[in-house]
Design a protein around this motif. Structure first.
Motif, short mmCIF file in Angstrom:
data_model
loop_
_atom_site.label_atom_id
_atom_site.label_comp_id
_atom_site.label_asym_id
_atom_site.label_seq_id
_atom_site.Cartn_x
_atom_site.Cartn_y
_atom_site.Cartn_z
N ARG A 64 -67.58 -90.79 20.57
CA ARG A 64 -68.76 -90.03 20.12
C ARG A 64 -69.86 -90.09 21.19
N LEU A 65 -70.13 -91.28 21.71
CA LEU A 65 -71.17 -91.39 22.75
C LEU A 65 -70.77 -90.61 24.00
N MET A 72 -82.07 -81.76 16.60
CA MET A 72 -81.16 -82.86 16.91
C MET A 72 -81.23 -83.96 15.86
N VAL A 73 -80.08 -84.50 15.54
CA VAL A 73 -79.97 -85.62 14.62
C VAL A 73 -80.30 -86.88 15.41
N LYS A 74 -80.93 -87.84 14.77
CA LYS A 74 -81.19 -89.12 15.46
C LYS A 74 -79.94 -89.98 15.42
N PHE A 75 -79.72 -90.74 16.48
CA PHE A 75 -78.55 -91.62 16.48
C PHE A 75 -78.88 -92.89 17.25
N VAL A 76 -78.11 -93.93 16.99
CA VAL A 76 -78.34 -95.22 17.63
C VAL A 76 -77.19 -95.52 18.58
N ALA A 105 -71.60 -97.25 22.44
CA ALA A 105 -70.98 -96.47 21.36
C ALA A 105 -72.06 -95.97 20.39
N ILE A 106 -71.74 -94.90 19.67
CA ILE A 106 -72.56 -94.45 18.53
C ILE A 106 -71.67 -94.65 17.32
N ALA A 107 -71.91 -95.73 16.59
CA ALA A 107 -70.99 -96.11 15.52
C ALA A 107 -70.95 -95.11 14.38
N LYS A 108 -72.12 -94.52 14.04
CA LYS A 108 -72.18 -93.67 12.85
C LYS A 108 -71.95 -92.21 13.17
#
Ligand code: HEC
Length: 154
Positions: free
Chosen positions: A101-102, A31-35, A40-43
């Motif tokens: 995305r989120l 899994m890729v890390k995300f914020v 929302a997940i902006a990136k």
């Protein structure tokens, strides 16, 4: 066996062990890390924009996105569109790419009671078939393709 051969074969074992570990790690769906911020997940999960044409195919594919099972979408060649979720016509006008995305990654982080599946999560599921254990339903790239397609629904 002299001391030298012993040392060399021990090294061989150590090497194949490390290689073995690498192989299994690569086979697993990493899994890729995300914020997550402001619902929302902006990136982009891949660092790149997705492919909307591929995203449309994923939305139809019953084994992958299967978005059509719950959502009406502008996909006239498919007769069955589910009515469980909101109509996604025009969704790009009310949701940002980061919000979409989120929602695709894990809508439970927005609404814990939603029945929409978390497509990019690999723990916390109940009754997962063995072949799906430890895997996300979609890859990061597929999530991005679906975000790109959803954002065309103006
Ligand atoms: C099992 C049914 C189900 C499936 C499958 C499903 N969704 Fe949903 N979706 C929902 C429901 C229900 C909601 C309403 C929000 C809630 O429950 O919190 C929703 C909400 C949404 C929203 C926000 C809509 C709005 O009007 O703001 C988007 C965007 C969305 N889904 C995209 C998708 C995409 C893309 C897929 C396929 C990868 C998908 N959904 C698959 C049930 C589903």
């Amino acid at each position: 066996m002299g001391f030298k051969t012993l040392a060399i074969s021990a090294l061989g074992v150590a090497l194949s062990f490390t290689l073995g570990t690498f192989a299994t790690a690569a086979e697993k769906n990493m899994m890729v890390k995300f914020v997550v911020k402001d619902e929302a997940i902006a990136k982009s999960l891949t660092g790149k924009p997705g492919n909307a044409v591929k995203g449309r195919k994923l939305a139809i594919n019953r084994k992958l996105g299967n978005c059509l099972a719950c959502h009406v979408m502008p996909i006239p060649e498919q007769t069955f569109h589910g009515l469980i979720g909101p109509d996604l016509n025009g969704v790009a006008g009310r949701r940002s790419a980061g919000e979409v995305r989120l929602l695709i990654v894990n809508p439970k982080l927005v609404n814990p009671d939603t029945i929409m599946p978390a497509f990019y999560r690999k723990d916390g599921f109940e009754r997962v078939m063995k072949k799906f254990q430890g895997k996300t339903m979609l890859s990061a790239e597929q999530v991005e393709d679906l975000v790109a397609y959803t954002m065309t629904l103006k």
